[in-house]
Structures are given as C-alpha cells and as structure tokens.
Design a protein around this motif. Structure first.
Motif, short mmCIF file in Angstrom:
data_model
loop_
_atom_site.label_atom_id
_atom_site.label_comp_id
_atom_site.label_asym_id
_atom_site.label_seq_id
_atom_site.Cartn_x
_atom_site.Cartn_y
_atom_site.Cartn_z
N UNK A 282 38.51 52.79 21.26
CA UNK A 282 37.87 53.90 21.70
C UNK A 282 36.94 54.41 20.38
N UNK A 283 37.43 54.64 19.29
CA UNK A 283 36.71 55.03 18.20
C UNK A 283 35.42 54.09 17.90
N UNK A 284 35.51 52.76 17.99
CA UNK A 284 34.19 52.06 18.28
C UNK A 284 33.26 52.56 19.01
N UNK A 285 33.84 52.64 20.25
CA UNK A 285 32.87 53.07 21.30
C UNK A 285 32.20 54.46 21.18
N UNK A 286 32.69 55.26 20.34
CA UNK A 286 32.39 56.78 20.05
C UNK A 286 31.21 56.49 18.97
N UNK A 287 31.56 55.61 17.80
CA UNK A 287 30.87 55.20 16.90
C UNK A 287 29.40 54.77 17.46
N UNK A 288 29.35 53.69 18.45
CA UNK A 288 28.55 53.15 18.89
C UNK A 288 27.61 54.20 19.92
N UNK A 289 28.24 54.99 20.46
CA UNK A 289 27.80 56.17 21.32
C UNK A 289 26.66 56.87 20.47
N UNK A 290 27.17 57.27 19.11
CA UNK A 290 26.50 58.09 18.25
C UNK A 290 25.19 57.43 17.83
N UNK A 291 25.51 56.17 17.40
CA UNK A 291 24.27 55.15 16.93
C UNK A 291 23.21 54.99 18.15
N UNK A 292 23.97 54.92 19.33
CA UNK A 292 22.82 54.66 20.26
C UNK A 292 21.88 56.06 20.53
N UNK A 293 22.52 57.22 20.26
CA UNK A 293 21.62 58.51 20.24
C UNK A 293 20.27 58.21 19.50
N UNK A 294 20.66 57.84 18.13
CA UNK A 294 19.54 57.64 17.25
C UNK A 294 18.54 56.65 17.82
N UNK A 295 19.22 55.39 18.24
CA UNK A 295 18.33 54.28 18.79
C UNK A 295 17.45 54.66 19.88
N UNK A 296 18.24 55.46 20.74
CA UNK A 296 17.62 56.06 22.11
C UNK A 296 16.15 56.87 21.54
N UNK A 297 16.55 57.88 20.47
CA UNK A 297 15.35 58.64 20.23
C UNK A 297 14.23 57.58 19.40
N UNK A 298 14.77 56.67 18.69
CA UNK A 298 13.80 55.65 18.05
C UNK A 298 12.85 55.06 19.13
N UNK A 299 13.32 54.54 20.01
CA UNK A 299 12.74 54.01 21.28
C UNK A 299 11.84 54.90 22.14
N UNK A 300 12.10 56.22 22.38
CA UNK A 300 11.45 57.02 22.84
C UNK A 300 10.23 57.53 22.13
N UNK A 301 10.36 57.70 20.75
CA UNK A 301 9.55 57.91 19.69
C UNK A 301 8.21 56.78 19.94
N UNK A 302 8.86 55.76 20.02
CA UNK A 302 7.96 54.54 19.88
C UNK A 302 7.18 54.10 21.30
N UNK B 73 34.20 54.23 28.87
CA UNK B 73 35.41 53.51 28.46
C UNK B 73 36.15 54.22 27.24
N UNK B 74 35.33 54.94 26.33
CA UNK B 74 36.08 55.81 25.22
C UNK B 74 37.20 56.93 26.06
#
Ligand SMILES: [Fe+2]
Length: 153
Positions: free
Chosen positions: A104-124, A143-144
C-alpha cells in the motif's frame, strides 16, 4: 506529441523510466509476497498478490512501450531497474500485514511520483502520456485504499 521540445521530452522519458523501474521492483515484490505470505489470510493474500503482480506486469509493458512510442529508450535490465528505482525490494520475512502495508505504501509513493510525471507530460504537451499516467494513478489509489482497509481490520 504536439510539441517536440527535447528537454521536455527527456523529462517525460525520465519520469516514465522511473515509473518503469519502480513497477519492475514492485512486480518482483508482489510475486515474492504471493509465494512467501503465511498465516490465516494466506488464500486471500496469495490470490490478491497474484492479481496485483499481473497488473504490475501490464504496467511495466505499457510504460516501456510508451517510452518507445515517443522516441525514447526504456530501461530494460534488472540492474537498470534497481539503480533507478525509489521503491525498495521486499525481504520476504515480513508478516502478512506488513506485506499488505508495504505494498500500500509503495502504491502511495507511486501515486505521488505519478502526480509529478503527469505535470511533466502536460507541460510537454504530451496529453496521451498524461492520460495514461492518470489512469494508472486512479487504479493504484484504489488498490492502496483497499489494502489499507484490509490491514486495518
Ligand atoms: Fe502462483
């Protein structure tokens, strides 16, 4: 991709490769837990971890192929995955509840990193990648939540 700014594209590839590395580590951990989980919840968790490692395998493939579809090169060896990953491998000695909370903690970490990745993709200007990552985030937050609910019983 509607834009081809090389620095922005590189940052999207880096974010996708970080996800790819982390999902590869999580895949191995989920299969390890599927094999090694013990206790009264064995049958439930053995099946749940299998469902989740099969989901992880699909994520690994779609992330790598999105890197390729946008002109990048995906990480593709165990060494590269471990070097790049921010998630930790499991030991296999965790209790069943520790395994659930660890995932569950790993999913939370991934979700947080995905937030940054989504912003990067939108910016690009890469709405397709942003949409792919948003779908992954929606799925793993569910899942979390379910794993945390199981562990709190
Ligand atoms: Fe199995």
């Amino acid at each position: 991709m509607t834009k081809t700014n090389p620095a922005e594209t590189a940052s999207v590839h880096a974010a996708l490769n970080l996800q790819l590395a982390n999902w590869s580590v999580l895949y191995a951990k989920l299969q390890q837990y599927h094999w090694l989980v013990k206790g009264p919840h064995f049958f439930t968790l053995h099946a749940k971890f299998q469902e989740l490692y099969e989901d992880a395998a699909a994520r690994v493939d779609e992330l790598a192929e999105r890197v390729l579809a946008t002109g990048g090169r995906p990480l593709a060896t165990m060494r590269e995955f471990l070097d790049a990953a921010t998630l930790e491998e499991g030991s296999g000695d965790e209790s069943a509840i520790e395994m659930v909370l660890n995932v569950a903690s790993d999913y939370r970490t991934l979700a947080q990193e995905l937030g940054h990745a989504i912003a990067d993709a939108e910016h690009a200007g890469d709405g397709v990648t942003a949409d792919l990552l948003l779908g992954i985030r929606e799925s793993i937050e569910k899942h979390a939540w379910m794993l945390e609910a199981f562990a709190s019983a």
